[in-house]
Design an enzyme around this catalytic site. Structure first.
Site, mmCIF file in Angstrom:
data_model
loop_
_atom_site.group_PDB
_atom_site.id
_atom_site.type_symbol
_atom_site.label_atom_id
_atom_site.label_comp_id
_atom_site.label_asym_id
_atom_site.label_seq_id
_atom_site.Cartn_x
_atom_site.Cartn_y
_atom_site.Cartn_z
ATOM 1 C CD1 TRP A 102 -1.848 -2.286 2.055
ATOM 2 C CD2 TRP A 102 -2.670 -1.707 0.070
ATOM 3 N NE1 TRP A 102 -2.681 -3.290 1.648
ATOM 4 C CE2 TRP A 102 -3.206 -2.967 0.437
ATOM 5 C CE3 TRP A 102 -3.045 -1.137 -1.147
ATOM 6 C CZ2 TRP A 102 -4.102 -3.658 -0.371
ATOM 7 C CZ3 TRP A 102 -3.940 -1.831 -1.961
ATOM 8 C CH2 TRP A 102 -4.454 -3.078 -1.573
ATOM 9 C CG ASP A 172 -2.968 3.853 4.772
ATOM 10 O OD1 ASP A 172 -3.834 3.579 5.622
ATOM 11 O OD2 ASP A 172 -2.871 3.255 3.677
ATOM 12 C CE LYS A 196 -6.659 -2.647 5.024
ATOM 13 N NZ LYS A 196 -6.754 -3.977 4.397
#
Length: 361
Positions: A102, A172, A196
């Protein structure tokens, strides 16, 4: 059918109390005669929901007054573009630390908009550690430094933030959101996809220091302009109402069950220790992350034999431990043990792993 233990990395397991409340309120939310799924985002009922969600988020994260809390769409991946469009507008430079897929994708997207440098990476060892950085690794004139706090696929997490000094740090935190305290004042921006650890898919929460707003490039799509969203209190258009509602219920659950993120962290540490202690003593299974960088949320492990890994995943699934297969880019297994995973689920997984080891060692 009895509920399974869901170790998915996302969308992931939600607290049963939250699911029960949502089910009970499905047809008639608080006497409104309608579901949150179908009510207007301009209604007094939804206005209360989104305001309560923001209040709880601010309380649990102890968000300073000079930060905006936004509820957005587009997933965390949309922020890969929105961040450089909104914030890489001084020197046109940004430094990224690559700790997994990511962070790498965010880095690649940002390269479209300016001078973007990867100052460190752990790709050399399949992202199994957090690379150490020094203050001098970062360019003096960058608009921001970017990190992915917890790496869902590879199971690593920052225990100490990189030494960026007074540079703007953007993080993030999708796969560790609300799992432990976080000093928001050390960041210019913290954002996370909700699916998540916070809510179903479809929502991103962004916590942004106010002085950073208002500098978006002219080409920035209006939906990606954080100032536009902040000025509209996250209601520029119809937001993901249902997901914000579930987020609010999850925040209620954390506050009621644990009281604080300090207590949430202690719970998560206890839970993770059960699995890591077994992995460290097992003759068959082994963790893939260096101990000092292990995540409390995502625990990847392997047997060292692909056929045996596949056999374990199949047997675990049949036994009610689902979504435990590792990410397709790394293989093996991964147990995502987010806030809503009960300690009992990890204990039963370890019992199953011990039995499997006895039968296959």
């Amino acid at each position: 059918m009895a509920r399974v233990y869901n170790f998915s990395a996302g969308p992931s397991t939600l607290p049963e109390k939250v699911l029960q409340t949502a089910a009970a309120e499905m047809m008639d939310y608080h006497g409104s005669g309608q579901s949150v799924m179908e009510m207007s985002h301009r209604s007094k009922w939804f206005d209360d929901i989104i305001k309560d969600a923001e209040k709880l988020m601010r309380e649990l994260y102890q968000v300073p007054d000079n930060y905006k809390v936004l509820f957005l769409q587009g997933g965390a991946s949309a922020q890969f573009s929105a961040i450089p469009l909104n914030f890489m507008n001084g020197s046109g430079k940004a430094d990224y630390i690559i700790t997994g897929q990511w962070a790498k994708k965010a880095f690649q997207e940002a390269q479209k908009y300016g001078d973007v440098k990867a100052v460190a990476s752990s790709a050399d060892k399949t992202f199994s550690y957090i690379p150490k950085t020094k203050a001098e690794d970062f360019r003096d004139d960058v608009d921001y430094v970017y990190i992915c706090m917890n790496n869902t696929i590879y199971g690593t997490v920052y225990k100490e933030l990189p030494p960026v000094g007074d540079k703007v740090l953007i993080a993030d935190v999708s796969s560790c959101a609300l799992s432990e305290p976080l000093d928001i004042s050390k960041f210019g921006v913290v954002y996370f996809g909700a699916q998540k650890n916070v809510a179903p898919a479809g929502l991103v929460v962004a916590i942004i220091r106010e002085d950073l707003l208002g500098n978006a490039r002219d080409i920035t799509p209006v939906m990606m302009n954080y100032k536009v969203q902040a000025d509209a209190d996250s209601l520029y258009n119809t937001p993901p109402c249902w997901t914000i509602y579930i987020c609010k219920l999850v925040l209620d659950w954390i506050k009621e069950e644990f009281g604080s993120l300090e207590a949430m962290k202690a719970h998560n540490e206890k839970k993770a220790a059960i699995l890591y202690n077994f992995l460290d003593s097992s003759k068959l299974f082994k963790g893939t992350v260096v101990p000092e960088d292990r995540s409390l949320m995502n625990v990847p492990f392997v047997t060292g034999d692909e056929e045996l890994d596949a056999k374990f995943v199949k047997a675990a699934t049949e036994a009610g431990f689902v979504n435990i297969k590792g990410h397709r880019t790394v293989g093996g297994m991964r147990a995502s043990i987010y806030n809503a995973m009960p300690i009992e689920g990890v204990e039963k997984l370890v019992e199953f792993m011990k039995k499997f080891e006895e039968e296959n060692a």
